[in-house]
Design an enzyme around this catalytic site. Structure first.
Site, short mmCIF file in Angstrom:
data_model
loop_
_atom_site.label_atom_id
_atom_site.label_comp_id
_atom_site.label_asym_id
_atom_site.label_seq_id
_atom_site.Cartn_x
_atom_site.Cartn_y
_atom_site.Cartn_z
CE LYS A 182 0.34 -6.36 -5.56
NZ LYS A 182 -0.58 -5.24 -5.31
NE ARG A 197 4.17 3.68 -5.06
CZ ARG A 197 3.64 2.48 -5.33
NH1 ARG A 197 3.86 1.48 -4.52
NH2 ARG A 197 2.94 2.30 -6.42
NE ARG A 250 -1.07 2.68 -8.57
CZ ARG A 250 -0.75 3.46 -7.54
NH1 ARG A 250 -0.84 4.77 -7.63
NH2 ARG A 250 -0.29 2.94 -6.42
NE ARG A 301 0.36 -3.80 -11.91
CZ ARG A 301 1.18 -3.45 -10.93
NH1 ARG A 301 1.98 -4.31 -10.39
NH2 ARG A 301 1.15 -2.24 -10.47
NE ARG A 351 1.89 2.75 -0.96
CZ ARG A 351 1.57 1.89 -1.93
NH1 ARG A 351 1.80 0.61 -1.76
NH2 ARG A 351 1.03 2.30 -3.05
P1 AP5 Z 1 1.33 -2.33 0.28
O1 AP5 Z 1 1.86 -3.58 0.87
O2 AP5 Z 1 2.29 -1.25 -0.05
O3 AP5 Z 1 0.36 -2.63 -0.98
P2 AP5 Z 1 0.66 -3.33 -2.40
O4 AP5 Z 1 -0.34 -4.41 -2.60
O5 AP5 Z 1 2.11 -3.69 -2.49
O6 AP5 Z 1 0.23 -2.21 -3.40
P3 AP5 Z 1 1.07 -1.27 -4.41
O7 AP5 Z 1 0.45 0.12 -4.26
O8 AP5 Z 1 2.53 -1.39 -4.23
O9 AP5 Z 1 0.64 -1.78 -5.76
P4 AP5 Z 1 0.70 -0.95 -7.06
O10 AP5 Z 1 0.23 -1.94 -8.02
O11 AP5 Z 1 -0.08 0.29 -7.06
O12 AP5 Z 1 2.18 -0.45 -7.19
P5 AP5 Z 1 3.45 -1.13 -7.82
O13 AP5 Z 1 4.60 -0.62 -7.08
O14 AP5 Z 1 3.26 -2.60 -7.97
O15 AP5 Z 1 0.22 -1.76 1.31
C1 AP5 Z 1 -0.45 -0.55 1.07
C2 AP5 Z 1 -0.62 0.23 2.38
O16 AP5 Z 1 -1.50 -0.49 3.24
C3 AP5 Z 1 0.66 0.44 3.19
O17 AP5 Z 1 0.59 1.67 3.88
C4 AP5 Z 1 0.63 -0.72 4.21
O18 AP5 Z 1 1.37 -0.40 5.38
C5 AP5 Z 1 -0.85 -0.83 4.47
N1 AP5 Z 1 -1.31 -2.18 4.81
C6 AP5 Z 1 -0.84 -3.36 4.32
N2 AP5 Z 1 -1.53 -4.39 4.82
C7 AP5 Z 1 -2.49 -3.85 5.63
C8 AP5 Z 1 -3.53 -4.40 6.44
N3 AP5 Z 1 -3.77 -5.74 6.51
N4 AP5 Z 1 -4.32 -3.55 7.14
C9 AP5 Z 1 -4.11 -2.22 7.07
N5 AP5 Z 1 -3.13 -1.64 6.34
C10 AP5 Z 1 -2.34 -2.44 5.62
O19 AP5 Z 1 3.43 -0.53 -9.32
C11 AP5 Z 1 3.60 0.85 -9.53
C12 AP5 Z 1 3.58 1.13 -11.02
O20 AP5 Z 1 4.69 0.46 -11.68
C13 AP5 Z 1 2.34 0.63 -11.80
O21 AP5 Z 1 1.26 1.53 -11.69
C14 AP5 Z 1 2.90 0.54 -13.22
O22 AP5 Z 1 3.00 1.81 -13.83
C15 AP5 Z 1 4.32 0.02 -12.99
N6 AP5 Z 1 4.33 -1.46 -13.04
C16 AP5 Z 1 4.53 -2.29 -11.98
N7 AP5 Z 1 4.46 -3.58 -12.40
C17 AP5 Z 1 4.21 -3.56 -13.74
C18 AP5 Z 1 4.02 -4.56 -14.72
N8 AP5 Z 1 4.05 -5.86 -14.42
N9 AP5 Z 1 3.78 -4.16 -15.99
C19 AP5 Z 1 3.75 -2.88 -16.34
N10 AP5 Z 1 3.91 -1.86 -15.44
C20 AP5 Z 1 4.15 -2.20 -14.15
MG MG Z 2 3.72 -3.01 -3.67
#
Ligand code: AP5
Ligand code: MG
Length: 226
Positions: free
Chosen positions: A13, A162, A174, A88, A127
Site C-alpha cells: 500500500k 522497522r 497485525r 483498521r 523490507r
Molecule cells: P509496503 O508498501 O511497505 O507495504 P504496506 O502495505 O504499506 O504494509 P505496512 O507494513 O506498512 O502495513 P502495516 O499495516 O504493517 O504498517 P503500518 O505502518 O500501516 O511494502 C512492503 C514491502 O514489500 C516493501 O519492502 C516493498 O518494497 C515490497 N513490495 C511492495 N510491492 C511489492 C511487489 N509488488 N512485489 C514485491 N515486493 C513489493 O502500521 C504500523 C502500526 O501502526 C500498526 O501495527 C498499528 O500499531 C499502528 N496503526 C497504523 N494505523 C492504525 C490505525 N488505523 N489504528 C490503530 N493503529 C494503527
Molecule cells: Mg505502509
C-alpha cells in the site's frame, strides 16, 4: 479523488500510494508513518503509540480516530486524498463514514489489494526503509528491488529496519487484525462494500492483485482508477 486503500500489512500500500499521490497530486496519508514520525520526534503521541505498535496491536481508537479526522480537514486535503492504514477496524470505518457525511465529503473509491498472507509476511521481513523516502522500494528477498549493499536501490540513501518488522508474533498479530471479518480490518472493508451496494456503487470498489511485480500492480491500479 478521495480514496481508501486497504490491503494486508506488507502488501504494498505504501509503495503504490506514494506513486499514485504524485500522479493525482493528492496527499498520501499513512497512519503508521504519522505514528512513527511521532515516535522518532519523542512526542506525547509517539510515547503513547510505541508499545502498541511494537506488539502489533492497534493504537486505541480514542487516539487514532480524532488524529485522522483532523488530518483530513487540513488545507492540502481539499482536492482529495489517499488514506492508507485507516480505517483498521469496524469502529474506525463507521466513524469515518459518519464524519465524511457530516462534512459533506463523498468517498469516491475503495481499493482492496489482495495478497496471500505468507507472501505479505515475507515482504514485511525483507523490507528495508530508506531514510530519504520510506516508500522507496527496497526488499532483501526480492531481486528486482534488492538494496545496493546496505544503500537504497533508488537514491543511495541509508537504510533501516522497522522494529515491528522482525518480530514474527507482532506480524502475525497485525495480520490477525487485518483478516478479522467480525470487528477487524476486513469488517471495515465489508462495511464499505455494503455501503456501495446500497448506494448505486458509490464508493466504487476496486480490487487489486498485489501478487504481481511492482510495476504491474501500478499499471493495474492506474487503469482501474481511470
Ligand atoms: P509496503 O508498501 O511497505 O507495504 P504496506 O502495505 O504499506 O504494509 P505496512 O507494513 O506498512 O502495513 P502495516 O499495516 O504493517 O504498517 P503500518 O505502518 O500501516 O511494502 C512492503 C514491502 O514489500 C516493501 O519492502 C516493498 O518494497 C515490497 N513490495 C511492495 N510491492 C511489492 C511487489 N509488488 N512485489 C514485491 N515486493 C513489493 O502500521 C504500523 C502500526 O501502526 C500498526 O501495527 C498499528 O500499531 C499502528 N496503526 C497504523 N494505523 C492504525 C490505525 N488505523 N489504528 C490503530 N493503529 C494503527
Ligand atoms: Mg505502509
Amino acid at each position: 479523488m478521495k480514496i481508501l486503500f486497504f490491503g494486508p500489512n506488507g502488501s504494498g500500500k505504501g509503495t503504490q500510494g506514494s506513486i499514485i499521490k504524485d500522479k493525482y497530486g493528492i496527499p498520501h496519508i499513512e497512519t503508521g508513518v504519522i505514528f512513527r514520525e511521532n515516535i522518532t520526534g519523542g512526542t506525547d503521541l509517539g510515547k503513547k503509540a510505541k508499545g502498541y505498535i511494537d506488539r502489533g496491536e492497534l493504537v486505541p481508537d480514542n487516539i487514532t480516530i480524532p488524529m485522522i479526522l483532523a488530518r483530513l480537514q487540513e488545507d492540502d486535503c481539499k482536492g482529495g486524498w489517499i488514506l492508507d492504514g485507516f480505517p483498521r477496524n469496524l469502529t474506525q470505518a463507521q466513524e469515518l463514514d459518519k464524519a465524511l457525511k457530516d462534512l459533506d465529503i463523498t468517498l469516491d473509491i475503495v481499493i482492496e489489494m489482495i495478497l496471500d498472507r505468507q507472501i505479505a509476511k515475507d515482504r514485511i521481513m525483507g523490507r528495508r526503509l530508506c531514510v530519504n523516502d520510506n516508500n522507496h522500494p527496497n526488499n532483501i528477498f526480492i531481486d528486482a528491488i534488492k538494496p545496493n549493499g546496505d544503500k537504497c536501490q533508488v537514491c543511495g540513501g541509508d537504510l533501516k529496519t522497522r522494529s515491528d518488522d522482525q518480530d514474527e508474533d507482532a506480524i502475525d498479530q497485525r495480520h490477525n487484525i487485518y483478516y478479522d471479518t467480525e470487528t477487524g480490518t476486513m469488517a471495515g472493508v465489508n462495511y464499505f462494500k455494503d455501503l456501495s451496494s446500497k448506494n448505486d456503487g458509490i464508493p466504487r470498489i476496486v480490487d487489486l492483485n498485489g501478487q504481481q511485480d511492482l510495476k504491474k500492480v501500478t499499471a493495474e491500479l492506474i487503469n482501474k482508477l481511470g
